[in-house]
Design an enzyme around this catalytic site. Structure first.
Site, mmCIF file in Angstrom:
data_model
loop_
_atom_site.group_PDB
_atom_site.id
_atom_site.type_symbol
_atom_site.label_atom_id
_atom_site.label_comp_id
_atom_site.label_asym_id
_atom_site.label_seq_id
_atom_site.Cartn_x
_atom_site.Cartn_y
_atom_site.Cartn_z
ATOM 1 N N GLU A 188 28.390 43.607 40.928
ATOM 2 C CA GLU A 188 29.301 42.465 41.056
ATOM 3 C C GLU A 188 29.315 41.649 39.761
ATOM 4 O OE1 GLU A 188 31.505 41.109 42.813
ATOM 5 O OE2 GLU A 188 31.320 41.601 44.946
ATOM 6 N N ASN B 196 35.091 34.648 47.213
ATOM 7 C CA ASN B 196 35.309 35.657 46.188
ATOM 8 C C ASN B 196 36.461 35.228 45.288
ATOM 9 O OD1 ASN B 196 33.511 37.977 46.145
ATOM 10 N ND2 ASN B 196 34.210 38.387 48.240
ATOM 11 N N ASP C 106 38.425 40.912 46.451
ATOM 12 C CA ASP C 106 37.042 40.651 46.051
ATOM 13 C C ASP C 106 37.077 39.896 44.720
ATOM 14 O OD1 ASP C 106 34.241 40.719 45.649
ATOM 15 O OD2 ASP C 106 34.073 42.616 46.680
#
Length: 291
Positions: free
Chosen positions: A15, A146, A196
């Protein structure tokens, strides 16, 4: 367009990629290991730092330091020693809530939000950490934060509650404190996925990782869909621009989110590099405006 997988091993849950123009290096996190990772394309060098808690996101914070949103709040990471120093604790509404996605704004503050991953209730918040250590709540009622990113001028902020499927946009006072009312910017559900991580380019385009179908979609500043990139893995998590000319798109991916997404694809968890896109990104902000 050219797409390739970086030769650096795989993450469990990659991430928040962030490019350091000063170092010519890519930083990102493996949330569930948990660790911060760095790759220097010019040399192929890879380094990593373990963290004491689950890590949601990172930001650049001056020479040899990063700002981190760990599970319980905000911390500094000393890249020379690996020392993790607490800066500000976040008072979560209850158990099963941890910090997640975040980015530095253009004025040196770090904006990051939380997720309520156990109960799936809207108990998460979007926070702003100021250089002096104070924390503000910018938005409440979030299940999974997100997509936090800022346009080049710093006067537009994007973020999403992924469970809604919609990336929001609001006016943002870059050099002040005012934050406008969030409005829908792009609905990613027609593309088969919730949003995301996200980033912006110098033309105002917004690039969003679609975690459920392995795609990255670019939306124009007015919210119109412009193009789609299909990655060779089923789940992509976040994006950033990097490289000497900021014209390389880096994409993180996932093997197991620890919640509802898991895959045995042999390339899942890798970081991908996409070139020849014909567009440049915007240099990342630095916490405290350090350089």
């Amino acid at each position: 367009m050219k797409l390739e997988m970086l030769p650096i091993g795989r993450d469990t849950l990659g991430e928040c990629p962030v490019w350091s123009a000063t170092e010519g290096a890519l930083y990102w996190v493996d949330q569930m290991t948990p660790r911060v990772r760095r790759f220097v394309p010019a040399t192929g060098a890879v380094h990593e730092w373990l963290t004491p808690e689950s890590i949601g996101s990172i930001g650049l914070a001056g020479k040899d330091r990063l700002i981190m949103a760990l599970s319980s709040g905000f911390h500094h990471l000393d890249l020379n020693t690996g020392l993790v120093t607490p800066l500000a604790e976040v008072a979560h509404a209850g158990p099963g809530i941890r910090m997640n996605d975040g980015r530095c704004d253009r004025s040196g503050r770090f904006v990051a939000g939380s997720l309520a991953f156990e109960k799936g209730t809207p108990d998460g918040c979007l926070y702003r950490l100021n250089p002096g250590g104070s924390v503000e709540v910018l938005h409440r009622g979030i299940i999974v934060t997100n997509g936090v990113c800022f346009n080049a001028a710093g006067d537009r902020m994007y973020f999403a509650d992924s469970r809604t499927g919609i990336l929001m946009v609001c006016e943002y006072e870059s050099a002040g404190t005012s934050v406008g009312e969030p409005k829908p910017f792009a609905d990613t559900r027609p593309f088969g996925s919730v949003p995301d991580g996200a980033t912006v380019d110098e033309e105002g385009g917004v690039w969003i990782a679609l975690i459920e179908n392995g795609q990255v979609v670019r939306f124009l500043p007015d919210g119109t869909m412009d193009r789609t990139i299909q990655l060779p893995v089923p789940h992509v998590t976040s994006v950033c621009f990097g490289g000497p000319e900021l014209d390389t798109l880096y994409v993180t991916t996932v093997r197991d989110t620890g919640m509802r997404l898991r895959t045995d694809h042999p390339s899942a968890g890798a970081v991908f590099r996409v070139t020849d896109l014909g567009v440049r990104g915007v240099e990342e902000g630095h916490f405290g405006n350090g350089s």
